[in-house]
Design a protein around this motif. Structure first.
Motif, PDB file in Angstrom:
ATOM      1  N   ALA A 230      69.212 -39.701 -26.559  1.00 60.10           N
ATOM      2  CA  ALA A 230      69.249 -38.386 -27.201  1.00 60.10           C
ATOM      3  C   ALA A 230      68.556 -37.330 -26.361  1.00 60.10           C
ATOM      4  O   ALA A 230      68.695 -36.131 -26.627  1.00 60.10           O
ATOM      5  N   GLU A 231      67.818 -37.752 -25.352  1.00 65.30           N
ATOM      6  CA  GLU A 231      67.198 -36.804 -24.425  1.00 65.30           C
ATOM      7  C   GLU A 231      68.246 -35.956 -23.718  1.00 65.30           C
ATOM      8  O   GLU A 231      67.976 -34.825 -23.321  1.00 65.30           O
ATOM      9  N   PHE A 232      69.454 -36.494 -23.558  1.00 67.14           N
ATOM     10  CA  PHE A 232      70.507 -35.809 -22.822  1.00 67.14           C
ATOM     11  C   PHE A 232      71.513 -35.201 -23.787  1.00 67.14           C
ATOM     12  O   PHE A 232      71.990 -35.871 -24.708  1.00 67.14           O
ATOM     13  N   GLY A 233      71.864 -33.947 -23.543  1.00 67.22           N
ATOM     14  CA  GLY A 233      72.837 -33.265 -24.384  1.00 67.22           C
ATOM     15  C   GLY A 233      73.713 -32.338 -23.577  1.00 67.22           C
ATOM     16  O   GLY A 233      73.752 -32.388 -22.349  1.00 67.22           O
ATOM     17  N   ARG A 234      74.436 -31.466 -24.297  1.00 68.18           N
ATOM     18  CA  ARG A 234      75.353 -30.494 -23.689  1.00 68.18           C
ATOM     19  C   ARG A 234      76.437 -31.176 -22.871  1.00 68.18           C
ATOM     20  O   ARG A 234      76.935 -30.616 -21.896  1.00 68.18           O
ATOM     21  N   ALA A 235      76.784 -32.393 -23.232  1.00 71.28           N
ATOM     22  CA  ALA A 235      77.799 -33.130 -22.481  1.00 71.28           C
ATOM     23  C   ALA A 235      78.505 -34.101 -23.409  1.00 71.28           C
ATOM     24  O   ALA A 235      77.858 -34.927 -24.052  1.00 71.28           O
ATOM     25  N   ALA A 236      79.834 -33.974 -23.470  1.00 72.37           N
ATOM     26  CA  ALA A 236      80.641 -34.948 -24.189  1.00 72.37           C
ATOM     27  C   ALA A 236      81.320 -35.902 -23.217  1.00 72.37           C
ATOM     28  O   ALA A 236      82.027 -36.815 -23.635  1.00 72.37           O
ATOM     29  N   GLY A 237      81.097 -35.677 -21.916  1.00 70.35           N
ATOM     30  CA  GLY A 237      81.633 -36.561 -20.893  1.00 70.35           C
ATOM     31  C   GLY A 237      80.533 -37.419 -20.306  1.00 70.35           C
ATOM     32  O   GLY A 237      80.186 -38.464 -20.845  1.00 70.35           O
ATOM     33  N   ALA A 238      79.939 -36.961 -19.206  1.00 70.58           N
ATOM     34  CA  ALA A 238      78.871 -37.709 -18.549  1.00 70.58           C
ATOM     35  C   ALA A 238      77.723 -36.773 -18.209  1.00 70.58           C
ATOM     36  O   ALA A 238      77.902 -35.555 -18.092  1.00 70.58           O
ATOM     37  N   VAL A 239      76.541 -37.356 -18.066  1.00 71.14           N
ATOM     38  CA  VAL A 239      75.369 -36.636 -17.565  1.00 71.14           C
ATOM     39  C   VAL A 239      75.024 -37.231 -16.203  1.00 71.14           C
ATOM     40  O   VAL A 239      74.794 -38.436 -16.084  1.00 71.14           O
ATOM     41  N   ILE A 240      75.012 -36.387 -15.180  1.00 72.09           N
ATOM     42  CA  ILE A 240      74.720 -36.828 -13.816  1.00 72.09           C
ATOM     43  C   ILE A 240      73.336 -36.313 -13.435  1.00 72.09           C
ATOM     44  O   ILE A 240      73.101 -35.102 -13.401  1.00 72.09           O
ATOM     45  N   ASN A 241      72.417 -37.245 -13.184  1.00 75.73           N
ATOM     46  CA  ASN A 241      71.046 -36.902 -12.803  1.00 75.73           C
ATOM     47  C   ASN A 241      70.881 -37.064 -11.301  1.00 75.73           C
ATOM     48  O   ASN A 241      71.146 -38.137 -10.760  1.00 75.73           O
ATOM     49  N   VAL A 242      70.425 -36.019 -10.648  1.00 73.56           N
ATOM     50  CA  VAL A 242      70.200 -36.051  -9.206  1.00 73.56           C
ATOM     51  C   VAL A 242      68.717 -35.822  -8.945  1.00 73.56           C
ATOM     52  O   VAL A 242      68.117 -34.904  -9.511  1.00 73.56           O
ATOM     53  N   VAL A 243      68.123 -36.657  -8.104  1.00 79.67           N
ATOM     54  CA  VAL A 243      66.722 -36.501  -7.718  1.00 79.67           C
ATOM     55  C   VAL A 243      66.672 -36.206  -6.226  1.00 79.67           C
ATOM     56  O   VAL A 243      67.246 -36.942  -5.418  1.00 79.67           O
ATOM     57  N   THR A 244      66.002 -35.120  -5.858  1.00 77.49           N
ATOM     58  CA  THR A 244      65.884 -34.762  -4.447  1.00 77.49           C
ATOM     59  C   THR A 244      64.687 -35.467  -3.816  1.00 77.49           C
ATOM     60  O   THR A 244      63.774 -35.929  -4.496  1.00 77.49           O
ATOM     61  N   LYS A 245      64.694 -35.535  -2.505  1.00 79.72           N
ATOM     62  CA  LYS A 245      63.637 -36.228  -1.776  1.00 79.72           C
ATOM     63  C   LYS A 245      62.343 -35.425  -1.771  1.00 79.72           C
ATOM     64  O   LYS A 245      62.342 -34.198  -1.930  1.00 79.72           O
ATOM     65  N   SER A 246      61.253 -36.147  -1.556  1.00 83.70           N
ATOM     66  CA  SER A 246      59.933 -35.548  -1.391  1.00 83.70           C
ATOM     67  C   SER A 246      59.325 -36.072  -0.104  1.00 83.70           C
ATOM     68  O   SER A 246      59.765 -37.086   0.452  1.00 83.70           O
ATOM     69  N   GLY A 247      58.299 -35.391   0.366  1.00 83.37           N
ATOM     70  CA  GLY A 247      57.568 -35.878   1.520  1.00 83.37           C
ATOM     71  C   GLY A 247      56.723 -37.088   1.169  1.00 83.37           C
ATOM     72  O   GLY A 247      56.441 -37.352  -0.006  1.00 83.37           O
ATOM     73  N   THR A 248      56.319 -37.843   2.172  1.00 79.19           N
ATOM     74  CA  THR A 248      55.495 -39.037   1.981  1.00 79.19           C
ATOM     75  C   THR A 248      54.300 -38.975   2.932  1.00 79.19           C
ATOM     76  O   THR A 248      54.069 -37.971   3.611  1.00 79.19           O
TER      77      THR A 248
END
Length: 639
Positions: A230-248
């Motif tokens: 239920a955290e994800f909404g505004r979508a009756a199809g799919a939710v695509i989560n993208v995470v960008t890189k960080s420095g290490t």
């Protein structure tokens, strides 16, 4: 707007004193601690440390030996238990956490002796036994090594089952048979949707801009297809989560250059049979990344740049023109010349991560996309150069995230985004559009178009403000999550369709005789904004989710979500009594306030390699603002 700002202020005050978790950018490690005989070991301390950044968290096993780490940034972790209660220390290396995952890990303690070290990676990929949703994750390794034509990270989504390119609209993804407009894309937990066209920001992959930022900035992404939280909404199809890189803690970098030229291509059989040369065309893609520590274990930076240049020919083919009247040849001949279509794009992304202390972490990201598509408004073998124009895109996004751990079972995450998506289209001429049926000498080429195309110049601009607060509270074998998401879009749309006029001629002869079969032209009504509309959009989302670990091998997910999309009321009511008496009010604004979406899921693990999942849910999509913008202008008065 005043009420919205008060709501946002109240949410912010609540956020800095509350407690959350979001699986749109993080993952979990869940498991239990047992001894060599399989007996549960309660009240021991478990530590999880990110090998690349030194980020560490601590958890305590409960009375049944269970432990849980939440809100872990994706990466490679070391999970360990120090020597305690007569047991030797245990260390589990290479515990992989991916976006949205619930990595299961059973820790075995041996009595006395030396430390027990286990390489989890050597055991192969583990099955998530506590997740009931259907999702697929494309990890960093596949992002780096799989080839893509255009370097758009969304192309990787089609590697997952049930995902294809939408055959009805270029660039969209169809998931489970649903239209692409029903998907939602999140970058680092914030919306990357173009709410006007119902596509991704910048309309990437639609034949215009190739990508919003370099594929080398993507750490991983997840495609949630069915039964998602239920955290994800505004979508009756799919939710695509993208995470960008960080420095290490290590300084790393990369550089690349991809070059394509017609001289490197083989001639296809059609060209060989016609004894024709390869069509000219060049594509050049180049860029690089750099990242590392500003202060070890505390502050990190990451930067990426990518440029793309392409130059492709657009031939104009009129085989019937030599058989047309000479007057028609004189009119059309100069307009039927080939021209080039070029794409020029520069993107960059900068990200700073800061571990303030054990309880507070911050990150900031800025990315910018600048795209110029020369002669990209319209194209084809029957479209003259003056019938097209430049199609440009410029997007800028600032996103920040603040995570606060108040107690081991009480966490808060607050996120803010400002973005600007501007997409103007230009025209190469102001002459009226002219369409001619190109048929002569027994050859029918179709309809040839010159003059200004009927939808340019145009412009769409979206200024977005988004405020998110997600919260988590751990209570025994329950993980309670709840939160709010407020998205405010201020939209400007200029679409002067047919304002320049459009002639239609059914033959070359009619063109010469200046006898069109049809002429169309639209006008802006007096005292109105004409082709300009402002279909602003406010979206409010609230959810609560309970992940209940009912038994050692049974997890029940119960959720409830509420979404409300408030669209702007059309400004003009057509006073025609016939319309009003028939019930047609052009100023009517629908108000759909019953979007209550329950979610239920269950997973049953037969063992650590086999799990049965099931779920039920109701999901709501958004109404694209292009529909409400049309309702604002097409009322019989404004246009």
């Amino acid at each position: 707007m005043k009420k919205a700002l008060l709501t946002i202020f109240a949410l912010f005050i609540f956020a800095i004193s509350a407690l959350p978790q979001s699986q749109s950018t993080t993952g979990n490690i869940v498991g239990r601690v047992i001894d060599a005989n399989g007996a549960l070991v309660p009240n021991v301390t478990v530590n999880a440390t990110n090998r690349d950044t030194g980020f560490a968290k601590t958890a305590q096993t409960d009375g049944e030996g269970n432990y849980l780490f939440i809100l872990l940034p994706p990466g490679n972790y070391v999970v360990e238990v120090l020597a305690t209660q007569g047991f030797a220390a245990a260390k589990y290396e290479n515990v992989l956490v991916t976006v949205g995952s619930k990595t299961s890990l059973v820790i075995t303690l041996n009595a006395g002796g030396s430390e027990n070290v286990v390489n989890v990676e050597s055991g192969g990929q583990a099955v998530e036994t506590t997740r009931s949703s259907i999702s697929s994750t494309v990890d960093e390794r596949r992002v780096q090594n799989l080839p893509t034509n255009g370097r758009n990270f969304l192309d990787f989504a089609v590697l997952t089952p049930g995902v294809v390119r939408d055959p009805t609209r270029s660039g969209d993804l169809a998931v489970g048979g649903q239209k692409g407009t029903l998907n939602s894309i999140q970058i680092d937990g914030a919306s990357s949707d173009n709410t006007f066209f119902g596509q991704s920001s910048g309309r990437i992959g639609s034949g215009r801009a190739p990508s919003q930022f370099s594929i080398d900035t993507v750490k991983e992404f997840q495609v949630n297809q069915n039964g998602f939280s239920a955290e994800f909404g505004r979508a009756a199809g799919a939710v695509i989560n993208v995470v960008t890189k960080s420095g290490t803690n290590r300084i790393t970098g990369s550089a690349f250059e991809f070059f394509r030229d017609e001289s490197l291509n083989a001639r296809n059989p059609n060209l060989v049979s016609a004894n024709r040369p390869r069509p000219a065309g060049q594509i050049n893609q180049f860029g690089g990344t750099v990242g590392g520590p500003i202060k070890k274990d505390k502050t990190f930076f990451f930067f990426a740049y990518e440029g793309q240049r392409s130059d492709l020919p657009n031939p104009v083919v009129l085989r019937s023109l030599p058989f047309a009247p000479i007057e028609a040849q004189n009119i059309i001949g100069p307009k039927a010349q080939p021209y080039d279509i070029s794409r020029e794009q520069d993107t960059f992304l900068a990200k700073i991560d800061v571990n303030l202390n054990e309880k507070n972490q911050l990150w900031f990201r800025f990315n910018n996309q600048d795209f110029t598509g020369t002669n990209l408004e319209n194209a084809g073998t029957l479209s003259a150069e003056e019938h097209t124009g430049n199609s440009n895109v410029k997007t800028s996004t600032i996103t920040s995230n603040w995570t606060t751990t108040l107690t081991p079972n009480w966490i808060n995450e607050f996120r803010f985004q400002y973005s600007r998506d501007r997409e103007p289209g230009q025209a190469n001429t102001n002459d009226p559009e002219t369409s001619v049926t190109a048929s002569a000498g027994g050859i029918n080429d179709g309809t040839f178009n010159f003059g200004r195309n009927n939808f340019s110049p145009r412009e769409t601009l979206i200024n977005r403000y988004q405020f998110i607060d997600n919260q988590t509270y751990l209570m025994g074998n329950h993980t309670l999550k709840y939160g709010a998401d407020i998205l405010i879009d201020r939209i400007f749309n200029f679409f002067p369709g047919l304002f320049g006029g459009s002639f239609t001629f059914t033959s070359y002869a009619n063109l010469v005789a200046k006898t069109p079969s049809r002429f169309r032209q639209s006008f802006g009504g007096a005292g109105t904004t004409g082709g300009t509309t402002r279909p602003n959009n406010n979206e409010y989302g609230f959810f609560v989710q309970d992940d209940w670990h009912a038994a050692q091998n049974i997890t029940v997910n119960l959720g409830l979500r509420y979404d409300y999309q408030r669209i702007k009321r059309p400004p003009i009511q057509n006073p025609d009594p016939n319309l009003l008496s028939a019930g047609f009010d052009t100023s009517f604004r629908p108000s759909d306030k019953n979007n209550i979406a329950p979610r239920v899921g269950i997973s049953y693990a037969f063992n650590d390699k086999t799990v049965l999942r099931g779920g039920y849910g109701i999901f709501y999509g958004r109404t694209p603002a292009i529909m409400t913008g049309t309702a604002h202008s097409q009322n019989g008065i404004q246009v």
